[in-house]
Write a protein that holds these residues in place. Structure first.
Motif, mmCIF file in Angstrom:
data_model
loop_
_atom_site.group_PDB
_atom_site.id
_atom_site.type_symbol
_atom_site.label_atom_id
_atom_site.label_comp_id
_atom_site.label_asym_id
_atom_site.label_seq_id
_atom_site.Cartn_x
_atom_site.Cartn_y
_atom_site.Cartn_z
ATOM 1 N N LEU A 176 0.833 -1.200 0.000
ATOM 2 C CA LEU A 176 0.000 0.000 0.000
ATOM 3 C C LEU A 176 0.867 1.250 0.000
ATOM 4 C CD1 LEU A 176 -2.816 -0.947 2.561
ATOM 5 C CD2 LEU A 176 -3.121 -0.470 0.127
ATOM 6 N N ALA A 177 1.869 1.253 0.874
ATOM 7 C CA ALA A 177 2.735 2.432 0.980
ATOM 8 C C ALA A 177 3.503 2.678 -0.307
ATOM 9 C CB ALA A 177 3.709 2.248 2.150
ATOM 10 N N GLU A 178 3.890 1.622 -0.997
ATOM 11 C CA GLU A 178 4.671 1.769 -2.220
ATOM 12 C C GLU A 178 3.871 2.394 -3.346
ATOM 13 O OE1 GLU A 178 5.977 -2.219 -2.875
ATOM 14 O OE2 GLU A 178 7.942 -1.845 -2.007
ATOM 15 N N HIS A 179 2.543 2.209 -3.344
ATOM 16 C CA HIS A 179 1.733 2.606 -4.489
ATOM 17 C C HIS A 179 0.840 3.810 -4.236
ATOM 18 C CE1 HIS A 179 2.360 -1.853 -5.518
ATOM 19 N NE2 HIS A 179 3.210 -1.132 -6.197
ATOM 20 N N VAL A 180 0.485 4.064 -2.987
ATOM 21 C CA VAL A 180 -0.416 5.175 -2.698
ATOM 22 C C VAL A 180 0.339 6.505 -2.748
ATOM 23 C CG1 VAL A 180 -1.805 6.260 -0.881
ATOM 24 C CG2 VAL A 180 -2.047 3.821 -1.351
ATOM 25 N N VAL A 181 -0.288 7.499 -3.342
ATOM 26 C CA VAL A 181 0.251 8.855 -3.407
ATOM 27 C C VAL A 181 -0.722 9.764 -2.658
ATOM 28 C CG1 VAL A 181 0.922 10.754 -4.948
ATOM 29 C CG2 VAL A 181 1.309 8.379 -5.649
ATOM 30 N N VAL A 182 -0.192 10.676 -1.834
ATOM 31 C CA VAL A 182 -1.061 11.505 -0.995
ATOM 32 C C VAL A 182 -0.744 12.992 -1.146
ATOM 33 C CG1 VAL A 182 -1.506 9.728 0.749
ATOM 34 C CG2 VAL A 182 0.500 11.200 0.982
ATOM 35 N N THR A 183 -1.750 13.787 -0.861
ATOM 36 C CA THR A 183 -1.569 15.225 -0.732
ATOM 37 C C THR A 183 -1.082 15.537 0.678
ATOM 38 O OG1 THR A 183 -3.831 15.564 0.039
ATOM 39 C CG2 THR A 183 -3.467 15.600 -2.349
ATOM 40 N N ALA A 184 -0.700 16.771 0.905
ATOM 41 C CA ALA A 184 -0.263 17.171 2.247
ATOM 42 C C ALA A 184 -1.390 16.982 3.251
ATOM 43 C CB ALA A 184 0.199 18.632 2.221
ATOM 44 N N GLU A 185 -2.608 17.332 2.866
ATOM 45 C CA GLU A 185 -3.745 17.182 3.771
ATOM 46 C C GLU A 185 -3.994 15.715 4.121
ATOM 47 O OE1 GLU A 185 -8.555 18.214 3.952
ATOM 48 O OE2 GLU A 185 -7.348 18.814 2.228
ATOM 49 N N GLN A 186 -3.895 14.836 3.112
ATOM 50 C CA GLN A 186 -4.106 13.411 3.375
ATOM 51 C C GLN A 186 -3.007 12.848 4.280
ATOM 52 O OE1 GLN A 186 -4.287 12.217 -0.745
ATOM 53 N NE2 GLN A 186 -6.502 11.922 -0.676
ATOM 54 N N MET A 187 -1.772 13.322 4.105
ATOM 55 C CA MET A 187 -0.690 12.847 4.961
ATOM 56 C C MET A 187 -0.890 13.323 6.395
ATOM 57 S SD MET A 187 1.915 10.905 4.640
ATOM 58 C CE MET A 187 2.805 10.223 6.053
ATOM 59 N N GLN A 188 -1.358 14.546 6.553
ATOM 60 C CA GLN A 188 -1.627 15.056 7.896
ATOM 61 C C GLN A 188 -2.709 14.246 8.584
ATOM 62 O OE1 GLN A 188 -2.489 19.108 6.853
ATOM 63 N NE2 GLN A 188 -0.380 19.816 7.118
ATOM 64 N N ARG A 189 -3.765 13.892 7.845
ATOM 65 C CA ARG A 189 -4.829 13.073 8.430
ATOM 66 C C ARG A 189 -4.325 11.673 8.784
ATOM 67 N NH1 ARG A 189 -8.601 15.275 4.350
ATOM 68 N NH2 ARG A 189 -8.348 13.329 3.181
ATOM 69 N N THR A 190 -3.477 11.119 7.928
ATOM 70 C CA THR A 190 -2.943 9.781 8.179
ATOM 71 C C THR A 190 -2.085 9.775 9.438
ATOM 72 O OG1 THR A 190 -2.942 9.291 5.801
ATOM 73 C CG2 THR A 190 -1.547 7.919 7.212
ATOM 74 N N GLU A 191 -1.190 10.742 9.559
ATOM 75 C CA GLU A 191 -0.356 10.819 10.759
ATOM 76 C C GLU A 191 -1.207 11.130 11.985
ATOM 77 O OE1 GLU A 191 2.884 13.521 10.192
ATOM 78 O OE2 GLU A 191 4.069 12.030 9.093
ATOM 79 N N GLY A 192 -2.232 11.967 11.800
ATOM 80 C CA GLY A 192 -3.128 12.270 12.920
ATOM 81 C C GLY A 192 -3.807 11.018 13.440
ATOM 82 N N ALA A 193 -4.193 10.127 12.535
ATOM 83 C CA ALA A 193 -4.821 8.867 12.953
ATOM 84 C C ALA A 193 -3.832 8.009 13.734
ATOM 85 C CB ALA A 193 -5.339 8.114 11.730
ATOM 86 N N LEU A 194 -2.573 8.006 13.314
ATOM 87 C CA LEU A 194 -1.547 7.257 14.055
ATOM 88 C C LEU A 194 -1.389 7.798 15.468
ATOM 89 C CD1 LEU A 194 1.373 6.876 11.466
ATOM 90 C CD2 LEU A 194 0.099 5.023 12.514
ATOM 91 N N PHE A 195 -1.302 9.117 15.586
ATOM 92 C CA PHE A 195 -1.095 9.729 16.898
ATOM 93 C C PHE A 195 -2.326 9.534 17.791
ATOM 94 C CE2 PHE A 195 1.663 12.823 14.312
ATOM 95 C CZ PHE A 195 2.741 11.949 14.355
ATOM 96 N N ALA A 196 -3.514 9.633 17.193
ATOM 97 C CA ALA A 196 -4.745 9.435 17.967
ATOM 98 C C ALA A 196 -4.851 8.006 18.482
ATOM 99 C CB ALA A 196 -5.970 9.782 17.115
ATOM 100 N N ALA A 197 -4.271 7.064 17.756
ATOM 101 C CA ALA A 197 -4.325 5.658 18.163
ATOM 102 C C ALA A 197 -3.298 5.331 19.249
ATOM 103 C CB ALA A 197 -4.103 4.760 16.949
ATOM 104 N N GLY A 198 -2.425 6.284 19.569
ATOM 105 C CA GLY A 198 -1.482 6.060 20.655
ATOM 106 C C GLY A 198 -0.020 6.078 20.264
ATOM 107 N N MET A 199 0.284 6.195 18.988
ATOM 108 C CA MET A 199 1.691 6.282 18.565
ATOM 109 C C MET A 199 2.255 7.639 18.996
ATOM 110 S SD MET A 199 4.551 5.486 17.020
ATOM 111 C CE MET A 199 4.357 4.060 15.929
ATOM 112 N N PRO A 200 3.237 7.676 19.892
ATOM 113 C CA PRO A 200 3.804 8.967 20.299
ATOM 114 C C PRO A 200 4.560 9.617 19.133
ATOM 115 C CG PRO A 200 4.352 7.211 21.858
ATOM 116 C CD PRO A 200 3.808 6.540 20.636
#
Length: 540
Positions: free
Chosen positions: A16-40
């Protein structure tokens, strides 16, 4: 959970990571989901920086590159660079960070303070990095929205003149994450280490002089976080061998014969541009299509037959200038699975194009076919076609077709995406990074190509290749709305790979389109063999 299951999940997430391309907004949401799930945030920074440090240590060993300079920005991109500097310092490198900012994010400030505790001296000026063996750019990553100014801009302009390799973290400082545009001034990287997911701006032609070689540094993003980041928006994807091979018309059924492997019709050429017809025909033959019919001016028929013995060649009446005047009376559209039209026709083939455009077949338009369409109302005309249409313009042709959409969007690829949706057609926007836009909103980028393909005739080969692949997909009962997407994905990738391979044998100047067409089968055999080996290795 056993090891095989864990490895399978990891491989799926990496794919998935190799093929998906994201905008800045999509990357921010993706990282936000990681942090919300508990990843410091600090843990992710350590993980990412550790992988960057490993990459640098492999590519620039300490015995050959003992001194590394670091550009430190005020945000987490600068924090990443500081952790990389710390880890490489512990591996024996001499590190020289330069941080021109007084106000830093808290985590970045903590890492700066720790480097000072370790006794690492910071450069007083960015110009002090001139004696380093390589420079790591951790100035500004994704999300930069304003031009670089002041001392940072001045230093970057100087660094760009130095013969020192630069490794940018995530996005070269000064490049817009989504458009690839230079915001005032940008650093010219030799390598860009894209973090987590491919950023859209790195796949724009405008960014290529600044990105250098792009490499993905994955950090194990869970599929659930990625879904949150994308929010079901049309996915942007990056082409690779693994992504393209499933779109080839393979495997071929054991009982296949020429009538089950597709029948493509290519209408091309004029007395002035006979070569275009030959190259398109050679591209179609290389695709493996079961049958190929060529329509060319009557005066060229014998020449084309001698060069393309595999094809059925029909001579058409021609005008005084050597352009096709009318289609052969014996031609019936029902015989063909796909029609390709345009290479070398000249703009005089107006009557012919009007008839072809109304054909009851999937239609590929290139070159003078596009020029003819540009004189009409392209969006309205394409919407009225009953069967699917594929357009293969370069940027100049696209500008003539859809000038308003180019003016309304931030990048040519965004305009292609909008044009495909508005006109209900598939578009291959040819360029240094070709983009494939589909009516459902998908857009695929092909970054692995070569400037050796910047030669007259390369596009004619691609037209024939894609038409031949599409004809096979039609016969293979792929839904019509997917035929051109699959053919374009496979064809664009295959065409580019053949070019890259040919460059290795003949140099950047030796990739003649006639040689390219001849090389296509060899390139495919090599790459699908590599792909099969990778799949076997992964599964075990």
């Amino acid at each position: 959970m056993d090891g095989v299951s864990v490895n399978s999940i990891a491989a799926k997430n990496l794919s998935l990571a190799e093929h998906v391309v994201v905008t800045a907004e999509q990357m921010q949401r993706t990282e936000g989901a990681l942090f919300a799930a508990g990843m410091p945030v600090s843990a992710l920074m350590e993980k990412v920086a550790g992988r960057i440090a490993d990459w640098i240590a492999r590519q620039y060993p300490v015995d050959r590159t003992p001194t590394l300079g670091f550009i430190i920005g005020p945000g987490h991109n600068g924090g990443d660079a500081l952790v990389v500097a710390r880890e490489l310092h512990h591996q024996g490198y001499r590190v020289l960070p330069w941080c021109p900012f007084l106000r830093l994010k808290e985590l970045t400030a903590n890492h700066k303070r720790y480097l000072e505790y370790l006794g690492i001296a910071f450069a007083a000026s960015g110009l002090d990095l001139c004696d380093c063996d390589a420079i790591v750019d951790g100035g500004f990553g994704f999300g930069l929205a304003r031009p670089l100014e002041g001392e940072m801009a001045e230093v970057i302009e100087s660094i760009n003149q130095w013969p020192i390799p630069i490794i940018s973290i995530d996005v070269p400082s000064g490049i817009d994450t989504d458009t690839g545009a230079v915001l005032g001034v940008a650093i010219r990287a030799r390598h860009t280490l894209c973090l987590g997911l491919w950023k859209l701006g790195l796949l724009q032609d405008a960014a290529l002089p600044w990105v250098g070689q792009a490499h993905l540094i994955p950090f194990d993003i869970p599929a659930s976080s990625l879904r949150t980041g994308l929010q079901d928006s049309p996915q942007l994807k990056r082409l690779s061998t693994a992504a393209a091979c499933p779109h080839l018309p393979l495997p071929r059924p054991v009982l296949a014969h020429k009538y089950t492997a597709g029948h493509a019709l290519v209408i091309a050429g004029s007395r002035q541009y006979m070569g275009a017809a030959l190259l398109a025909g050679k591209g179609a033959i290389a695709s493996g299509v079961g049958m190929l019919t060529m329509v060319v001016p009557e005066s060229l028929k014998l020449t084309v037959v001698s060069q393309l013995p595999e094809a059925l060649v029909l001579g058409a009446s021609e005008a005084a200038d050597g352009a096709i005047a009318a289609l052969p009376p014996s031609l019936t559209w029902e015989k063909y699975d796909v029609v390709a039209c345009g290479p070398g026709l000249t703009v005089q083939a107006d009557t012919l194009m009007a008839e072809v455009f109304e054909c009851c077949c999937p239609l590929v338009l290139d070159a003078d076919g596009l020029n003819w369409l540009a004189q009409r109302s392209p969006i309205n005309s394409l919407q009225q076609r009953t069967y699917p249409t594929l357009l293969t313009p370069h940027l100049g042709e696209f500008r003539r077709l859809f000038p308003d959409l180019l003016a309304q969007t931030s990048t040519p690829t965004a305009a292609a995406q909008k044009a495909a949706q508005c006109a209900d057609c598939t578009i291959v926007l040819k360029g240094a990074i070709s983009a494939i836009a589909h009516p459902d909103g998908q857009i695929w980028f092909n970054p692995n190509s070569t400037p050796a393909l910047a030669r007259g005739g390369s596009g004619d080969v691609l037209t024939g290749l894609v038409a031949g692949l599409a004809a096979q997909h039609v016969k293979g009962n792929l839904p019509l709305e997917q035929v051109f997407l699959s053919a374009a994905i496979a064809g664009v990738w295959w065409h580019a790979q053949a070019g890259c391979d040919l460059v290795m044998e003949r140099s950047l100047l030796g990739c003649a389109p006639s040689q390219l067409a001849k090389y296509l089968p060899l390139a495919l055999a090599k790459h699908i063999g590599d792909f099969a080996s990778e799949r076997i290795h992964t599964s075990t």
